[in-house]
Design a protein around this motif. Structure first.
Motif, mmCIF file in Angstrom:
data_model
loop_
_atom_site.group_PDB
_atom_site.id
_atom_site.type_symbol
_atom_site.label_atom_id
_atom_site.label_comp_id
_atom_site.label_asym_id
_atom_site.label_seq_id
_atom_site.Cartn_x
_atom_site.Cartn_y
_atom_site.Cartn_z
ATOM 1 N N TYR A 128 13.047 -17.684 -13.978
ATOM 2 C CA TYR A 128 13.846 -17.978 -13.008
ATOM 3 C C TYR A 128 12.404 -18.193 -11.643
ATOM 4 C CZ TYR A 128 16.936 -13.743 -14.892
ATOM 5 O OH TYR A 128 17.904 -13.121 -15.340
ATOM 6 N N LEU A 169 10.936 -8.122 -8.913
ATOM 7 C CA LEU A 169 10.355 -8.333 -9.876
ATOM 8 C C LEU A 169 9.349 -7.064 -9.753
ATOM 9 C CD1 LEU A 169 9.733 -10.943 -11.898
ATOM 10 C CD2 LEU A 169 11.832 -9.793 -12.293
ATOM 11 N N LYS A 188 10.788 -13.437 -17.304
ATOM 12 C CA LYS A 188 11.428 -13.252 -16.089
ATOM 13 C C LYS A 188 10.725 -14.088 -14.949
ATOM 14 C CE LYS A 188 12.659 -8.096 -15.964
ATOM 15 N NZ LYS A 188 12.050 -8.080 -17.885
#
Length: 302
Positions: free
Chosen positions: A272, A26, A268
Protein backbone atom coordinates in the motif's frame (compact mmCIF):
# COMPACT_ATOMS: atom_id res chain seq x y z
CA UNK A 1 -17.44 4.39 12.38
CA UNK A 2 -14.26 2.50 13.29
CA UNK A 3 -13.81 -1.19 12.56
CA UNK A 4 -10.87 -2.98 14.21
CA UNK A 5 -9.21 -5.75 12.25
CA UNK A 6 -7.32 -8.13 14.56
CA UNK A 7 -4.35 -10.23 13.47
CA UNK A 8 -1.43 -11.60 15.50
CA UNK A 9 0.62 -8.58 16.61
CA UNK A 10 -1.15 -6.47 14.00
CA UNK A 11 -3.98 -3.99 14.50
CA UNK A 12 -5.36 -1.84 11.72
CA UNK A 13 -8.29 0.52 11.64
CA UNK A 14 -10.75 1.29 8.91
CA UNK A 15 -12.29 4.68 9.36
CA UNK A 16 -15.28 5.92 7.45
CA UNK A 17 -15.35 9.69 7.51
CA UNK A 18 -18.75 11.34 7.02
CA UNK A 19 -19.85 8.64 4.61
CA UNK A 20 -16.86 9.29 2.37
CA UNK A 21 -14.21 6.86 1.14
CA UNK A 22 -12.73 4.44 3.66
CA UNK A 23 -9.11 4.67 4.71
CA UNK A 24 -7.00 1.93 6.23
CA UNK A 25 -4.78 3.20 9.04
CA UNK A 26 -1.88 0.94 9.92
CA UNK A 27 -0.31 0.35 13.31
CA UNK A 28 1.56 3.63 13.74
CA UNK A 29 -0.64 5.92 11.70
CA UNK A 30 0.43 5.23 8.10
CA UNK A 31 -2.69 5.91 6.02
CA UNK A 32 -3.31 3.45 3.22
CA UNK A 33 -4.62 5.00 0.00
CA UNK A 34 -7.91 3.67 -1.36
CA UNK A 35 -6.60 3.35 -4.91
CA UNK A 36 -3.28 2.78 -6.63
CA UNK A 37 -1.47 5.24 -8.88
CA UNK A 38 -3.67 4.17 -11.82
CA UNK A 39 -6.93 4.97 -10.01
CA UNK A 40 -7.80 1.31 -9.37
CA UNK A 41 -7.98 -0.90 -6.28
CA UNK A 42 -4.75 -2.62 -5.29
CA UNK A 43 -3.91 -6.04 -6.78
CA UNK A 44 -6.96 -6.01 -9.04
CA UNK A 45 -5.86 -8.32 -11.83
CA UNK A 46 -9.19 -8.10 -13.63
CA UNK A 47 -9.41 -4.30 -13.76
CA UNK A 48 -9.46 -2.88 -17.27
CA UNK A 49 -6.54 -0.64 -18.10
CA UNK A 50 -3.47 -0.26 -20.24
CA UNK A 51 -1.39 -2.61 -18.08
CA UNK A 52 -3.96 -5.39 -17.56
CA UNK A 53 -3.35 -7.40 -20.78
CA UNK A 54 0.40 -7.28 -20.26
CA UNK A 55 0.10 -8.36 -16.62
CA UNK A 56 -2.11 -11.33 -17.52
CA UNK A 57 0.20 -12.39 -20.34
CA UNK A 58 3.10 -12.18 -17.91
CA UNK A 59 1.40 -14.61 -15.51
CA UNK A 60 0.52 -16.98 -18.33
CA UNK A 61 4.18 -17.24 -19.32
CA UNK A 62 5.27 -17.45 -15.69
CA UNK A 63 2.88 -20.26 -14.83
CA UNK A 64 3.85 -22.32 -17.87
CA UNK A 65 7.61 -22.18 -17.33
CA UNK A 66 8.11 -22.18 -13.53
CA UNK A 67 8.70 -25.88 -13.01
CA UNK A 68 10.49 -27.78 -10.24
CA UNK A 69 13.42 -28.57 -12.54
CA UNK A 70 13.70 -24.96 -13.72
CA UNK A 71 13.82 -23.63 -10.16
CA UNK A 72 16.41 -26.22 -9.13
CA UNK A 73 18.60 -25.20 -12.07
CA UNK A 74 18.29 -21.47 -11.32
CA UNK A 75 19.13 -21.93 -7.62
CA UNK A 76 22.22 -23.92 -8.49
CA UNK A 77 23.37 -21.38 -11.08
CA UNK A 78 22.70 -18.17 -9.14
CA UNK A 79 23.59 -19.66 -5.78
CA UNK A 80 27.24 -19.51 -6.84
CA UNK A 81 27.10 -15.70 -6.43
CA UNK A 82 29.86 -15.22 -8.99
CA UNK A 83 28.49 -12.41 -11.16
CA UNK A 84 29.16 -9.09 -9.42
CA UNK A 85 30.69 -7.69 -6.24
CA UNK A 86 29.11 -4.49 -4.97
CA UNK A 87 27.53 -2.82 -1.96
CA UNK A 88 23.85 -2.82 -1.03
CA UNK A 89 23.49 0.87 -1.93
CA UNK A 90 25.15 0.38 -5.31
CA UNK A 91 22.54 -2.29 -5.99
CA UNK A 92 19.75 0.09 -4.94
CA UNK A 93 20.98 2.61 -7.52
CA UNK A 94 20.95 -0.04 -10.25
CA UNK A 95 17.20 -0.40 -9.78
CA UNK A 96 16.64 3.06 -11.27
CA UNK A 97 16.45 1.25 -14.62
CA UNK A 98 13.97 -1.43 -13.57
CA UNK A 99 10.16 -1.44 -13.96
CA UNK A 100 8.16 -4.49 -12.81
CA UNK A 101 5.81 -5.58 -15.63
CA UNK A 102 3.87 -7.92 -13.31
CA UNK A 103 2.77 -5.13 -10.96
CA UNK A 104 -0.69 -3.67 -11.69
CA UNK A 105 -0.17 -0.93 -9.07
CA UNK A 106 3.10 0.75 -10.01
CA UNK A 107 5.10 1.87 -13.03
CA UNK A 108 7.74 3.95 -11.24
CA UNK A 109 11.43 2.89 -11.03
CA UNK A 110 11.86 0.32 -8.29
CA UNK A 111 14.10 2.46 -6.06
CA UNK A 112 11.08 4.73 -5.51
CA UNK A 113 9.08 1.78 -4.20
CA UNK A 114 11.93 0.62 -1.96
CA UNK A 115 12.18 4.00 -0.25
CA UNK A 116 8.39 4.41 -0.03
CA UNK A 117 8.18 1.05 1.76
CA UNK A 118 11.12 1.68 4.07
CA UNK A 119 10.02 5.19 5.06
CA UNK A 120 6.43 4.12 5.75
CA UNK A 121 7.70 1.35 8.04
CA UNK A 122 10.16 3.73 9.70
CA UNK A 123 7.33 6.08 10.59
CA UNK A 124 5.24 3.39 12.28
CA UNK A 125 8.04 1.21 13.74
CA UNK A 126 10.81 3.70 14.60
CA UNK A 127 12.68 1.27 16.89
CA UNK A 128 12.80 -1.69 14.47
CA UNK A 129 15.73 -0.58 12.32
CA UNK A 130 16.12 -4.09 10.86
CA UNK A 131 12.62 -3.78 9.44
CA UNK A 132 13.43 -0.40 7.86
CA UNK A 133 16.42 -1.96 6.09
CA UNK A 134 14.37 -4.96 5.03
CA UNK A 135 11.94 -2.55 3.40
CA UNK A 136 14.81 -0.99 1.48
CA UNK A 137 16.39 -4.21 0.24
CA UNK A 138 13.46 -6.59 -0.21
CA UNK A 139 13.25 -6.11 -3.99
CA UNK A 140 16.95 -5.78 -4.82
CA UNK A 141 16.87 -9.18 -6.50
CA UNK A 142 15.14 -7.52 -9.45
CA UNK A 143 18.62 -6.71 -10.74
CA UNK A 144 18.30 -10.16 -12.34
CA UNK A 145 16.63 -8.24 -15.19
CA UNK A 146 19.88 -6.40 -15.96
CA UNK A 147 22.58 -7.63 -18.39
CA UNK A 148 25.32 -8.08 -15.78
CA UNK A 149 23.04 -10.49 -13.90
CA UNK A 150 22.00 -12.56 -16.90
CA UNK A 151 19.13 -10.35 -18.13
CA UNK A 152 16.51 -12.92 -17.18
CA UNK A 153 13.00 -12.48 -18.62
CA UNK A 154 10.43 -10.78 -16.42
CA UNK A 155 8.56 -14.05 -15.79
CA UNK A 156 11.69 -15.45 -14.10
CA UNK A 157 12.24 -12.41 -11.87
CA UNK A 158 9.03 -10.74 -10.72
CA UNK A 159 5.41 -11.54 -9.89
CA UNK A 160 3.73 -13.55 -7.15
CA UNK A 161 5.70 -16.56 -5.96
CA UNK A 162 4.43 -20.02 -4.99
CA UNK A 163 5.84 -23.46 -4.17
CA UNK A 164 6.85 -25.80 -6.97
CA UNK A 165 7.04 -29.53 -6.40
CA UNK A 166 3.49 -29.78 -5.05
CA UNK A 167 -0.01 -28.84 -6.21
CA UNK A 168 -0.57 -25.25 -7.37
CA UNK A 169 -3.17 -23.75 -5.04
CA UNK A 170 -6.20 -22.21 -6.71
CA UNK A 171 -5.70 -18.93 -4.84
CA UNK A 172 -2.66 -18.15 -7.03
CA UNK A 173 -3.49 -15.33 -9.44
CA UNK A 174 -4.41 -16.54 -12.96
CA UNK A 175 -4.27 -20.14 -11.76
CA UNK A 176 -5.84 -21.41 -15.01
CA UNK A 177 -2.55 -21.12 -16.86
CA UNK A 178 -0.89 -23.78 -14.70
CA UNK A 179 -2.70 -26.34 -16.85
CA UNK A 180 0.03 -25.72 -19.43
CA UNK A 181 2.82 -26.39 -16.90
CA UNK A 182 4.21 -29.97 -17.19
CA UNK A 183 4.37 -30.30 -13.37
CA UNK A 184 0.58 -29.92 -13.28
CA UNK A 185 0.29 -33.49 -14.60
CA UNK A 186 3.32 -35.00 -12.84
CA UNK A 187 2.13 -37.31 -10.01
CA UNK A 188 5.33 -36.59 -8.09
CA UNK A 189 4.49 -32.89 -7.94
CA UNK A 190 0.72 -32.44 -8.26
CA UNK A 191 -0.51 -33.60 -4.86
CA UNK A 192 -1.02 -31.60 -1.66
CA UNK A 193 2.46 -32.43 -0.32
CA UNK A 194 4.19 -33.52 -3.52
CA UNK A 195 7.95 -33.62 -2.90
CA UNK A 196 7.53 -32.41 0.71
CA UNK A 197 6.19 -33.64 4.05
CA UNK A 198 3.80 -32.17 6.64
CA UNK A 199 5.41 -29.41 8.69
CA UNK A 200 8.72 -29.74 6.86
CA UNK A 201 9.30 -25.98 7.01
CA UNK A 202 9.23 -23.48 4.17
CA UNK A 203 13.02 -23.40 4.10
CA UNK A 204 12.82 -26.92 2.66
CA UNK A 205 10.32 -25.90 -0.03
CA UNK A 206 11.36 -24.83 -3.52
CA UNK A 207 9.66 -21.55 -4.45
CA UNK A 208 9.12 -20.30 -8.00
CA UNK A 209 12.35 -18.61 -9.05
CA UNK A 210 12.63 -14.85 -8.93
CA UNK A 211 14.00 -11.81 -7.16
CA UNK A 212 12.74 -12.94 -3.75
CA UNK A 213 14.69 -16.18 -3.61
CA UNK A 214 17.75 -14.60 -5.21
CA UNK A 215 17.97 -11.76 -2.68
CA UNK A 216 17.41 -14.28 0.11
CA UNK A 217 20.40 -16.29 -1.14
CA UNK A 218 22.53 -13.15 -1.46
CA UNK A 219 21.76 -11.99 2.08
CA UNK A 220 22.17 -15.42 3.66
CA UNK A 221 25.40 -16.40 1.88
CA UNK A 222 26.98 -13.00 2.56
CA UNK A 223 26.30 -13.63 6.26
CA UNK A 224 23.97 -10.76 7.02
CA UNK A 225 23.24 -10.21 10.71
CA UNK A 226 19.59 -9.40 10.03
CA UNK A 227 17.19 -11.54 12.14
CA UNK A 228 15.47 -14.62 10.72
CA UNK A 229 12.22 -12.68 10.31
CA UNK A 230 13.98 -10.35 7.85
CA UNK A 231 15.18 -13.26 5.71
CA UNK A 232 11.68 -14.74 5.84
CA UNK A 233 10.22 -11.43 4.62
CA UNK A 234 12.75 -11.16 1.80
CA UNK A 235 12.11 -14.68 0.56
CA UNK A 236 8.31 -14.78 0.93
CA UNK A 237 7.05 -11.20 0.48
CA UNK A 238 5.57 -12.14 -2.93
CA UNK A 239 4.05 -15.38 -1.60
CA UNK A 240 0.50 -14.00 -1.56
CA UNK A 241 -1.10 -17.45 -1.57
CA UNK A 242 0.30 -17.81 1.96
CA UNK A 243 -0.02 -14.41 3.56
CA UNK A 244 -3.29 -13.42 1.89
CA UNK A 245 -5.11 -16.72 1.19
CA UNK A 246 -3.46 -18.78 3.99
CA UNK A 247 -2.61 -21.59 1.60
CA UNK A 248 0.31 -23.97 2.12
CA UNK A 249 0.27 -23.63 5.90
CA UNK A 250 0.47 -27.43 6.09
CA UNK A 251 4.14 -27.08 5.06
CA UNK A 252 5.07 -24.58 7.78
CA UNK A 253 7.01 -25.29 10.97
CA UNK A 254 6.97 -23.36 14.27
CA UNK A 255 9.63 -20.84 13.20
CA UNK A 256 7.66 -20.09 10.03
CA UNK A 257 4.58 -19.35 12.12
CA UNK A 258 6.51 -16.81 14.20
CA UNK A 259 8.17 -15.16 11.22
CA UNK A 260 4.88 -14.96 9.32
CA UNK A 261 3.61 -12.45 11.90
CA UNK A 262 6.29 -9.99 10.79
CA UNK A 263 5.65 -10.72 7.13
CA UNK A 264 2.00 -9.81 7.62
CA UNK A 265 3.09 -6.51 9.17
CA UNK A 266 5.53 -5.85 6.35
CA UNK A 267 3.17 -6.77 3.53
CA UNK A 268 0.82 -3.87 4.19
CA UNK A 269 3.65 -1.40 3.69
CA UNK A 270 5.06 -3.24 0.68
CA UNK A 271 1.70 -3.21 -1.07
CA UNK A 272 0.00 0.00 0.00
CA UNK A 273 2.95 2.41 0.08
CA UNK A 274 3.09 2.35 -3.74
CA UNK A 275 2.17 5.85 -4.83
CA UNK A 276 3.31 8.89 -6.80
CA UNK A 277 4.72 10.48 -3.63
CA UNK A 278 8.43 11.10 -4.18
CA UNK A 279 11.11 10.45 -1.56
CA UNK A 280 14.12 12.78 -1.18
CA UNK A 281 16.82 10.17 -1.70
CA UNK A 282 19.75 12.34 -0.57
CA UNK A 283 17.94 13.28 2.62
CA UNK A 284 17.35 9.70 3.77
CA UNK A 285 20.48 8.12 2.29
CA UNK A 286 22.78 8.63 5.34
CA UNK A 287 20.34 6.81 7.61
CA UNK A 288 20.10 3.78 5.35
CA UNK A 289 23.84 3.69 4.76
CA UNK A 290 24.28 3.40 8.54
CA UNK A 291 21.89 0.42 8.62
CA UNK A 292 23.64 -1.26 5.72
CA UNK A 293 26.95 -0.92 7.57
CA UNK A 294 25.36 -2.41 10.70
CA UNK A 295 23.86 -5.49 9.05
CA UNK A 296 25.99 -6.21 5.94
CA UNK A 297 29.61 -6.34 4.81
CA UNK A 298 30.86 -3.40 2.73
CA UNK A 299 30.86 -5.49 -0.47
CA UNK A 300 28.65 -8.46 -1.24
CA UNK A 301 28.93 -11.26 -3.78
CA UNK A 302 25.95 -11.33 -6.11
Amino acid sequence: MTILIHQPDVVAEVEEKNGAEEELVLDGGFVVPNINSFGQTFRDYEAEGDRQPGVENFYKTNHIHQTYDFVKRMRQEYGQLNRVEMSIWECCELLNDVVDESDPDLDEPQIEHLLQTAEAIRKDYPDEDWLHLTGLIHDLGKVLLLPSFGELPQWAVVGDTYPVGCAFDESIVHHKYFKENPDYYNPDYNTKYGAYSPGCGLDSVMMSWGHDDYMYLVAKENKTTLPSAALFIIRYHSFYALHRAEAYKHLMNEQDVEDLKWLQVFNKYDLYSKSKVRIDVEKVKPYYLSLIEKYFPAKLKW
